[in-house]
Scaffold this motif. Structure first.
Motif, short mmCIF file in Angstrom:
data_model
loop_
_atom_site.label_atom_id
_atom_site.label_comp_id
_atom_site.label_asym_id
_atom_site.label_seq_id
_atom_site.Cartn_x
_atom_site.Cartn_y
_atom_site.Cartn_z
N GLU A 63 0.90 2.42 5.14
CA GLU A 63 -0.17 1.45 4.88
C GLU A 63 -1.29 1.49 5.92
O GLU A 63 -1.97 0.49 6.15
CB GLU A 63 0.42 0.04 4.75
CG GLU A 63 1.43 -0.06 3.60
CD GLU A 63 1.94 -1.46 3.36
OE1 GLU A 63 1.89 -2.29 4.29
OE2 GLU A 63 2.40 -1.74 2.23
N TRP A 64 -1.55 2.66 6.49
CA TRP A 64 -2.64 2.79 7.45
C TRP A 64 -3.98 2.48 6.79
O TRP A 64 -4.80 1.73 7.33
CB TRP A 64 -2.65 4.20 8.05
CG TRP A 64 -3.71 4.38 9.11
CD1 TRP A 64 -3.56 4.19 10.45
CD2 TRP A 64 -5.07 4.76 8.91
NE1 TRP A 64 -4.76 4.43 11.10
CE2 TRP A 64 -5.70 4.78 10.18
CE3 TRP A 64 -5.84 5.09 7.79
CZ2 TRP A 64 -7.04 5.11 10.35
CZ3 TRP A 64 -7.17 5.42 7.96
CH2 TRP A 64 -7.77 5.43 9.23
N THR A 65 -4.22 3.06 5.63
CA THR A 65 -5.50 2.84 4.95
C THR A 65 -5.62 1.41 4.46
O THR A 65 -6.71 0.82 4.49
CB THR A 65 -5.66 3.84 3.78
OG1 THR A 65 -5.69 5.16 4.31
CG2 THR A 65 -6.95 3.58 3.01
N ASN A 109 -3.05 7.49 1.39
CA ASN A 109 -2.92 6.95 2.74
C ASN A 109 -3.45 7.98 3.74
O ASN A 109 -3.20 9.18 3.61
CB ASN A 109 -1.47 6.62 3.06
CG ASN A 109 -1.35 5.80 4.33
OD1 ASN A 109 -1.97 4.76 4.45
ND2 ASN A 109 -0.56 6.28 5.28
N GLY A 168 -5.98 0.72 -0.79
CA GLY A 168 -5.02 1.35 0.10
C GLY A 168 -3.71 1.71 -0.56
O GLY A 168 -2.70 1.96 0.11
N ARG A 169 -3.71 1.83 -1.89
CA ARG A 169 -2.48 2.07 -2.63
C ARG A 169 -2.29 3.54 -3.04
O ARG A 169 -1.26 3.90 -3.58
CB ARG A 169 -2.47 1.20 -3.90
CG ARG A 169 -2.45 -0.28 -3.60
CD ARG A 169 -2.84 -1.12 -4.81
NE ARG A 169 -1.84 -1.10 -5.87
CZ ARG A 169 -0.73 -1.83 -5.88
NH1 ARG A 169 -0.46 -2.61 -4.85
NH2 ARG A 169 0.10 -1.79 -6.90
N GLY A 211 0.84 -1.19 0.00
CA GLY A 211 0.00 0.00 0.00
C GLY A 211 0.87 1.24 0.00
O GLY A 211 2.09 1.16 -0.18
N SER A 212 0.27 2.39 0.21
CA SER A 212 1.04 3.64 0.20
C SER A 212 1.47 4.03 1.61
O SER A 212 0.85 3.66 2.61
CB SER A 212 0.22 4.76 -0.43
OG SER A 212 -0.98 4.97 0.30
N GLU A 213 2.58 4.75 1.67
CA GLU A 213 3.18 5.27 2.91
C GLU A 213 3.29 4.17 3.96
O GLU A 213 3.87 3.12 3.69
CB GLU A 213 2.40 6.48 3.40
CG GLU A 213 2.45 7.67 2.43
CD GLU A 213 1.74 8.90 2.96
OE1 GLU A 213 1.42 8.97 4.17
OE2 GLU A 213 1.48 9.80 2.14
N ARG A 220 4.49 4.49 -2.63
CA ARG A 220 4.54 3.08 -2.26
C ARG A 220 5.97 2.68 -1.91
O ARG A 220 6.82 2.52 -2.79
CB ARG A 220 3.97 2.22 -3.38
CG ARG A 220 2.54 2.61 -3.73
CD ARG A 220 2.00 1.84 -4.92
NE ARG A 220 0.77 2.45 -5.42
CZ ARG A 220 0.18 2.12 -6.55
NH1 ARG A 220 0.70 1.16 -7.31
NH2 ARG A 220 -0.92 2.73 -6.94
#
Length: 367
Positions: free
Chosen positions: A45-47, A268, A264-265, A41-43, A178
């Protein structure tokens, strides 16, 4: 081996305990860079994580005295008769998981009577992916390019291949940050069939940033209208997470709303798709069908999404992991397992049909 990247050729049905276990199994056979691209996911990956935990915010009320048996998952959406409300999300570069890529995915989805969506960034061509479905319904997902001639070329090919609708992705005008791809210095080792003809080279070795640099970085209602006018096909807007965007899209002629945060990519810190589904569906108010994805791993997830307003529920990563482990048969195994879980939930919740799920009661535990 393609450009130094090892592609497996597994073709087998899978004995699945549950879909979450597939990620660990697939990690053992997908090369590190490819697996990082698929799973990440991005950053921080919280989302990505929130997409899973959000399903805990609602609970299904069991109905024990409903006097039903043998729940049915057949449904009709966009005029298509489907055996399951679970569809394949338009996930890119499936050749990273299996040598036959989207061709095998299309075969697997067709086998279970589902709906396949193929990506602009597919490893296989629009025509080859469509042909693999042998007449089963497919949608084509468009990442708009800054070059309208490129867009037209893809749309022309999609129409010629007989796709039933266009999915316009609007939440990827820039690439999410990412970190797995940065750590792995990931470059796509396998050519993307729809990009190679517009590439000065052979289409291989492109980085994610390079690909996104060619993408349209501003998309508005006029772009949607242009695609509708050009194709005369239903156009579904993907990446909607607010009632406002849903109404803008419908006002511009959208034939469907696709609630998704790109697994979630992308953004975030944005909400889990499940947490916004109900508000978007209420705004849509049955004007057009609603598709939902992001974080779906269980039959109960599918049930809850339909109960909150989704007409179709899409999966991405689990199907790709099934592809890696078993090719077309592996994909079919994933869909069959998830659909079987859904039937169990339907029985216990007292719902005979997909329409019954839409009337089902969920407890709100949004805390």
């Amino acid at each position: 081996m393609t450009n130094g990247y090892e592609q497996n050729e597994n073709e087998q049905a899978l004995d699945i305990l549950n879909l979450p276990q597939l990620e660990a199994d697939a990690k053992k056979i997908i090369p590190t860079g490819g697996f990082g691209y698929i799973s990440g996911g991005s950053e921080d990956e919280w989302t990505l994580r929130a997409n899973r935990t959000a399903f805990q915010h609602r609970q299904i009320v069991p109905k024990a005295l409903s006097n039903i048996e043998n729940p049915q998952t057949d449904t009709t959406v966009f005029g298509l008769n489907l055996k399951t409300p679970i569809m394949m999300a338009p996930a890119a570069a499936q050749g990273l998981a299996h040598a036959k890529g989207e061709v095998d995915t299309a075969k697997g989805v067709a086998k279970v009577g589902g709906l396949m969506a193929q990506s602009t960034y597919s490893s296989t061509s629009i025509a080859d992916t469509a042909a693999a479905g042998e007449g089963a319904p497919q949608f084509f997902q468009l990442y708009m390019s800054k070059d309208w001639e490129f867009n037209k070329s893809l749309l022309d090919e999609a129409k010629k291949a007989g796709v039933k609708a266009i999915i316009l992705t609007v939440d990827a005008t820039v690439d999410g940050y990412r970190e797995a791809d940065i750590i792995n210095n990931f470059q796509f080792p396998i050519p993307m069939a729809n990009l190679t003809k517009f590439s000065e080279g052979d289409g291989k070795g492109k980085g994610i940033g390079e690909i996104y640099a060619a993408a349209a970085q501003k998309i508005g209602p006029a772009d949607l209208q242009q695609i509708i006018d050009y194709t005369d096909l239903p156009v579904i807007v993907k990446g909607v997470e607010s009632a406002e965007d849903a109404l803008y899209a419908i006002g511009a002629g959208a034939a469907g709303i696709y609630v998704s945060n790109h697994g979630g990519r992308q953004l975030n810190g944005g909400p889990a798709s499940f947490d916004v589904l109900e508000s978007v569906a209420k705004a849509v108010n049955h004007q057009v069908p609603v598709i939902f994805d992001s974080g779906v791993r269980r039959g109960s997830d599918v049930f809850k999404a339909i109960a909150l307003g989704a007409d179709l529920v899409a999966i991405g990563r689990p199907a790709i992991y099934g592809l890696a482990l078993g090719g077309a048969e592996g994909v079919a195994s994933v869909f069959t397992h998830l659909n079987d879980e859904l039937k169990i939930i339907m029985q216990l919740a007292g719902t005979k049909t997909i329409d019954d799920i839409k009337q089902a009661e969920l407890l709100n535990l949004n805390y």
